[in-house]
Write an enzyme that holds these catalytic residues in place. Structure first.
Site, PDB file in Angstrom:
ATOM      1  N   ARG A   1       0.844  -1.194   0.000  1.00 24.57           N
ATOM      2  CA  ARG A   1       0.000   0.000   0.000  1.00 24.57           C
ATOM      3  C   ARG A   1       0.875   1.238   0.000  1.00 24.57           C
ATOM      4  O   ARG A   1       1.798   1.348   0.796  1.00 24.57           O
ATOM      5  CB  ARG A   1      -0.937   0.004   1.210  1.00 24.57           C
ATOM      6  CG  ARG A   1      -1.874  -1.190   1.260  1.00 24.57           C
ATOM      7  CD  ARG A   1      -2.704  -1.208   2.526  1.00 24.57           C
ATOM      8  NE  ARG A   1      -3.432  -2.471   2.660  1.00 24.57           N
ATOM      9  CZ  ARG A   1      -4.125  -2.822   3.738  1.00 24.57           C
ATOM     10  NH1 ARG A   1      -4.190  -1.987   4.786  1.00 24.57           N
ATOM     11  NH2 ARG A   1      -4.751  -3.988   3.791  1.00 24.57           N
TER      12      ARG A   1
ATOM     13  N   SER B   1      -7.741  -1.880   1.111  1.00 20.59           N
ATOM     14  CA  SER B   1      -8.656  -2.331   2.153  1.00 20.59           C
ATOM     15  C   SER B   1      -9.494  -1.186   2.714  1.00 20.59           C
ATOM     16  O   SER B   1     -10.225  -0.523   1.992  1.00 20.59           O
ATOM     17  CB  SER B   1      -7.876  -3.049   3.254  1.00 20.59           C
ATOM     18  OG  SER B   1      -8.742  -3.652   4.182  1.00 20.59           O
ATOM     19  N   HIS B   2      -9.367  -0.928   4.006  1.00 25.11           N
ATOM     20  CA  HIS B   2     -10.179   0.065   4.709  1.00 25.11           C
ATOM     21  C   HIS B   2      -9.562   1.454   4.660  1.00 25.11           C
ATOM     22  O   HIS B   2     -10.087   2.380   5.282  1.00 25.11           O
ATOM     23  CB  HIS B   2     -10.359  -0.361   6.162  1.00 25.11           C
ATOM     24  CG  HIS B   2      -9.059  -0.564   6.884  1.00 25.11           C
ATOM     25  ND1 HIS B   2      -8.201  -1.594   6.563  1.00 25.11           N
ATOM     26  CD2 HIS B   2      -8.456   0.124   7.885  1.00 25.11           C
ATOM     27  CE1 HIS B   2      -7.141  -1.531   7.333  1.00 25.11           C
ATOM     28  NE2 HIS B   2      -7.256  -0.490   8.143  1.00 25.11           N
TER      29      HIS B   2
ATOM     30  N   ASP C   1     -16.228  -2.743   4.765  1.00 23.36           N
ATOM     31  CA  ASP C   1     -15.204  -1.750   4.433  1.00 23.36           C
ATOM     32  C   ASP C   1     -15.041  -1.601   2.919  1.00 23.36           C
ATOM     33  O   ASP C   1     -15.877  -2.064   2.142  1.00 23.36           O
ATOM     34  CB  ASP C   1     -13.878  -2.118   5.090  1.00 23.36           C
ATOM     35  CG  ASP C   1     -13.254  -3.376   4.496  1.00 23.36           C
ATOM     36  OD1 ASP C   1     -14.003  -4.214   3.954  1.00 23.36           O
ATOM     37  OD2 ASP C   1     -12.017  -3.526   4.564  1.00 23.36           O
TER      38      ASP C   1
ATOM     39  N   ASP D   1     -13.128  -2.915   0.560  1.00 19.36           N
ATOM     40  CA  ASP D   1     -13.094  -4.079  -0.327  1.00 19.36           C
ATOM     41  C   ASP D   1     -14.017  -5.193   0.136  1.00 19.36           C
ATOM     42  O   ASP D   1     -13.943  -6.319  -0.353  1.00 19.36           O
ATOM     43  CB  ASP D   1     -11.663  -4.601  -0.496  1.00 19.36           C
ATOM     44  CG  ASP D   1     -11.057  -5.118   0.797  1.00 19.36           C
ATOM     45  OD1 ASP D   1     -11.413  -4.600   1.861  1.00 19.36           O
ATOM     46  OD2 ASP D   1     -10.203  -6.033   0.731  1.00 19.36           O
TER      47      ASP D   1
ATOM     48  N   ASP E   1     -14.385  -6.959   2.952  1.00 14.49           N
ATOM     49  CA  ASP E   1     -13.991  -8.122   3.738  1.00 14.49           C
ATOM     50  C   ASP E   1     -14.117  -7.921   5.247  1.00 14.49           C
ATOM     51  O   ASP E   1     -14.090  -8.883   6.001  1.00 14.49           O
ATOM     52  CB  ASP E   1     -12.576  -8.583   3.368  1.00 14.49           C
ATOM     53  CG  ASP E   1     -11.495  -7.548   3.651  1.00 14.49           C
ATOM     54  OD1 ASP E   1     -11.832  -6.408   4.042  1.00 14.49           O
ATOM     55  OD2 ASP E   1     -10.308  -7.872   3.457  1.00 14.49           O
ATOM     56  N   ARG E   2     -14.252  -6.688   5.716  1.00 13.45           N
ATOM     57  CA  ARG E   2     -14.422  -6.439   7.144  1.00 13.45           C
ATOM     58  C   ARG E   2     -15.896  -6.200   7.474  1.00 13.45           C
ATOM     59  O   ARG E   2     -16.706  -5.936   6.586  1.00 13.45           O
ATOM     60  CB  ARG E   2     -13.592  -5.238   7.590  1.00 13.45           C
ATOM     61  CG  ARG E   2     -12.108  -5.432   7.348  1.00 13.45           C
ATOM     62  CD  ARG E   2     -11.270  -4.339   7.983  1.00 13.45           C
ATOM     63  NE  ARG E   2      -9.860  -4.535   7.693  1.00 13.45           N
ATOM     64  CZ  ARG E   2      -8.862  -4.127   8.461  1.00 13.45           C
ATOM     65  NH1 ARG E   2      -9.127  -3.482   9.582  1.00 13.45           N
ATOM     66  NH2 ARG E   2      -7.611  -4.343   8.121  1.00 13.45           N
TER      67      ARG E   2
ATOM     68  N   THR F   1      -0.894 -11.161  13.257  1.00 15.83           N
ATOM     69  CA  THR F   1      -1.835 -10.397  12.445  1.00 15.83           C
ATOM     70  C   THR F   1      -1.581 -10.670  10.967  1.00 15.83           C
ATOM     71  O   THR F   1      -0.445 -10.671  10.510  1.00 15.83           O
ATOM     72  CB  THR F   1      -1.699  -8.895  12.727  1.00 15.83           C
ATOM     73  OG1 THR F   1      -2.020  -8.651  14.104  1.00 15.83           O
ATOM     74  CG2 THR F   1      -2.634  -8.090  11.838  1.00 15.83           C
TER      75      THR F   1
ATOM     76  N   GLU G   1     -10.420 -11.552  13.658  1.00  9.67           N
ATOM     77  CA  GLU G   1      -9.441 -10.653  14.251  1.00  9.67           C
ATOM     78  C   GLU G   1     -10.149  -9.442  14.837  1.00  9.67           C
ATOM     79  O   GLU G   1     -11.267  -9.105  14.437  1.00  9.67           O
ATOM     80  CB  GLU G   1      -8.414 -10.214  13.204  1.00  9.67           C
ATOM     81  CG  GLU G   1      -9.045  -9.608  11.960  1.00  9.67           C
ATOM     82  CD  GLU G   1      -8.081  -9.467  10.797  1.00  9.67           C
ATOM     83  OE1 GLU G   1      -6.997 -10.066  10.841  1.00  9.67           O
ATOM     84  OE2 GLU G   1      -8.431  -8.755   9.839  1.00  9.67           O
TER      85      GLU G   1
ATOM     86  N   SER H   1      -9.654  -6.435  14.381  1.00 10.31           N
ATOM     87  CA  SER H   1      -9.784  -5.319  13.442  1.00 10.31           C
ATOM     88  C   SER H   1     -10.976  -5.498  12.516  1.00 10.31           C
ATOM     89  O   SER H   1     -10.924  -5.137  11.347  1.00 10.31           O
ATOM     90  CB  SER H   1      -8.490  -5.154  12.641  1.00 10.31           C
ATOM     91  OG  SER H   1      -8.116  -6.362  12.018  1.00 10.31           O
TER      92      SER H   1
ATOM     93  N   LYS I   1     -11.178 -13.044   4.798  1.00  6.68           N
ATOM     94  CA  LYS I   1     -12.244 -12.580   5.666  1.00  6.68           C
ATOM     95  C   LYS I   1     -13.376 -12.087   4.788  1.00  6.68           C
ATOM     96  O   LYS I   1     -13.165 -11.671   3.654  1.00  6.68           O
ATOM     97  CB  LYS I   1     -11.766 -11.507   6.626  1.00  6.68           C
ATOM     98  CG  LYS I   1     -10.992 -10.343   6.042  1.00  6.68           C
ATOM     99  CD  LYS I   1     -10.548  -9.409   7.159  1.00  6.68           C
ATOM    100  CE  LYS I   1      -9.570  -8.345   6.660  1.00  6.68           C
ATOM    101  NZ  LYS I   1      -8.202  -8.846   6.535  1.00  6.68           N
TER     102      LYS I   1
END
Length: 548
Positions: A77, A180-181, A361, A363, A365-366, A430, A457, A459, A470
């Site tokens: 990233r 991600s987020h 989020d 993408d 996955d959260r 993690t 997790e 997060s 996830k």
């Protein structure tokens, strides 16, 4: 870089995505370049002429190594301007990274070029342009089949599902464009991660080899000639980039939907969704998960359109920070009768609130889970899903999970349940790739098969082995299934058992676990590394007493 062939056939279908109100035109702007005409829309007599007009030539382009391409816990990233190579020092940044990635994948494949790769992203700023560049590098290297979801947008768990399921698991890897987020847009973040052949994020051995390769790269392969791919073309459309490399536009939903239907009883969920007293409020945070939520909750389960918030993907996520926590999902939190700290707002009548609230989020996955006036911490959510596995067909049909795991920073709530339910429990560093090793223990290492598997997790990540990522939507459907099971004997017209009831009963049975999470955002890297070095030297390898 854009390519303009001498003869171009323009298809009207290329305008459809740019005119759609569900996607920002900025996300898919093609800088005025014409689109390929899909081969399946031309007559047989014209097909050979079109192939000649659009087929490009593979070339080697000299380059120099670029520092700092070491992937983190989930890909590389950087600020989007780095990927865009705004500064000369980052020239060919995308090309260098993808060539390094592909060289590493080939080495892991016994020296053989990969046959099939999926390329997809979460729709953030620079998504479409990066896809074009990546496809040229893949084709220049001789990848035979490149799959792209219609629009170029797909949630991360859906990419994993495609790798595992499409054409019998034909894909050998997936290149996922996501940070991600993290926020998106000019001045914000962009990222690329790689998922291997079982659908799981690349392991540390792979990412470290990628980094080492990036430090010695002297050239990359790409295409000279040819035109940009029309990402808005219908699923099933194919483009011949070279005589040996073809792009196929694929349906973004089918494999993922199949995975969810294998995990849950959609017929029963559809009936439960009609019950008086049940309602859902879902916040897509303008990320890739929004269209999938619409497909599942509206088209499959029959819930009203009003249950969706911010489900149109945008390149800047609507100027929001697409992290589903109490801070950034503030609108959902308030609508669920919660204060900013997650406690119940005493001024709100819980009977007026949705029964289940959730957010995903950037993408997809959260997840954030809440009930009426009740926030469920990620660690508690994981433990409660484990304790209620009988409600989830994916686990129930196998007699329960054969293994569960949590990341080290998560609370021990899962450990207590796993011990009581006699389920092997693991604690990992993690990074979802460590869960992937456990889920794929049999395939990768010929060790114990722990599937069906549950993991999560602190997060805000939860998932199972239905994919190797996830999965935010999976977590929402898991909670919906738990509520359905809890209310199967509640007569029509009576108050339903709610999230608060399930949480309170769990705490009464197992006790309550507390932990605290601090988020540090936009921290200067050198300073952050010094803090981590101090922790390693003083608290991991050194003498704690001397740390002062």
């Amino acid at each position: 870089m854009r390519f303009y062939p001498a003869s171009t056939v323009v298809s009207a279908v290329c305008l459809s995505l740019l005119c759609s109100p569900s996607y920002s035109t900025e996300a898919f702007h093609q800088n005025g370049s014409p689109a390929f005409s899909p081969r399946r829309h031309v007559t047989p007599s014209a097909a050979s002429e079109l192939r000649a007009a659009t087929t490009a030539t593979a070339v080697d382009v000299p380059t120099s190594p670029i520092a700092g391409m070491r992937p983190g816990t989930s890909g590389l990233r950087k600020k989007v301007e780095v990927w865009q190579a705004v500064d000369e020092e980052n020239k060919n940044y995308v090309e260098n990274f993808i060539q390094s990635l592909l060289d590493t994948a080939v080495a892991s494949n016994g020296g053989k070029m990969l046959d099939t790769i999926i390329v997809a992203g979460d729709g953030r700023y620079f998504n479409a342009e990066a896809i074009q560049t990546i496809c040229r590098v893949l084709a220049g290297n001789g990848v035979a089949n490149i799959w792209i979801p219609q629009g170029g947008i797909m949630s991360t768990p859906a990419v994993s599902a495609v790798i595992r399921r499409r054409e019998g698991g034909k894909a050998q890897g997936g290149i996922v464009l996501t940070a991600s987020h993290n926020p998106g847009g000019p001045g914000e973040d962009f990222g690329i991660k790689y998922n291997e052949g079982l659908g799981q994020p690349a392991g540390e051995e792979f990412t470290e080899a990628l980094y080492e390769r990036s430090l010695e790269l002297s050239s990359y392969k790409t295409l000279e000639g040819g035109d940009d791919i029309d990402l808005s073309a219908p699923a099933g459309t194919t483009y011949e980039l070279t005589s040996s490399s073809t792009v196929t536009i694929i349906d973004q939903f089918d494999c993922y939907l199949d995975a969810l239907k294998d995990s849950f009883d959609f017929d029963k969920l559809r009936e439960f969704a009609k019950r008086e007293g049940f309602s859902l409020l879902y916040d897509g945070m303008h990320g890739a998960g929004g269209p999938f939520a619409r497909r599942v909750f509206i088209e499959e389960l029959g819930l009203p359109e009003s249950c969706l918030l911010r489900c149109d993907p945008r390149p800047d996520f609507g100027k929001c920070h697409p992290d589903p926590n109490l801070t950034y999902a503030a609108a959902l939190v308030k609508k669920m009768g919660l204060s900013p700290d997650g406690s119940a707002d005493p001024s709100v009548d819980p009977s007026t609130l949705p029964a289940l609230g959730a957010a995903n989020d950037g993408d997809g996955d959260r997840n954030l889970i809440a009930g009426a006036g009740c926030f469920v911490t990620p660690s508690d959510s994981l433990a409660m899903i484990c304790d209620n596995w009988e409600a989830i067909p994916h686990f129930a049909k196998e007699g329960g999970p054969r293994g569960v795991a949590r990341s080290m920073p998560s609370s021990a709530a899962l450990d207590v349940v796993a011990e009581a339910r006699d389920i092997p429990c693991f604690v990992t560093p993690t990074g979802w790739k460590f869960f992937g090793n456990l889920m794929s223990s049999k395939e990768l290492f010929d060790q114990t098969d722990y599937t069906p598997f549950l993991c999560g997790e602190e997060s805000f990540g939860t998932g199972s082995d239905h994919v190797r990522e996830k999965d935010g939507l999976w977590a929402v459907l898991a909670w919906m299934s738990i509520l359905m099971k809890a209310n199967e004997n509640v007569p029509e017209g009576e108050s339903l058992v709610g999230v608060q009831n399930i949480v309170s009963n769990h705490w009464e049975k197992y006790g309550r676990h507390f932990y605290c999470r601090y988020d540090y955002e936009g921290v200067e890297s050198d300073s952050a590394n010094k803090v981590m070095d101090l922790i390693r030297d003083s608290f991991v390898s050194g003498d704690v007493a001397s740390a002062s």
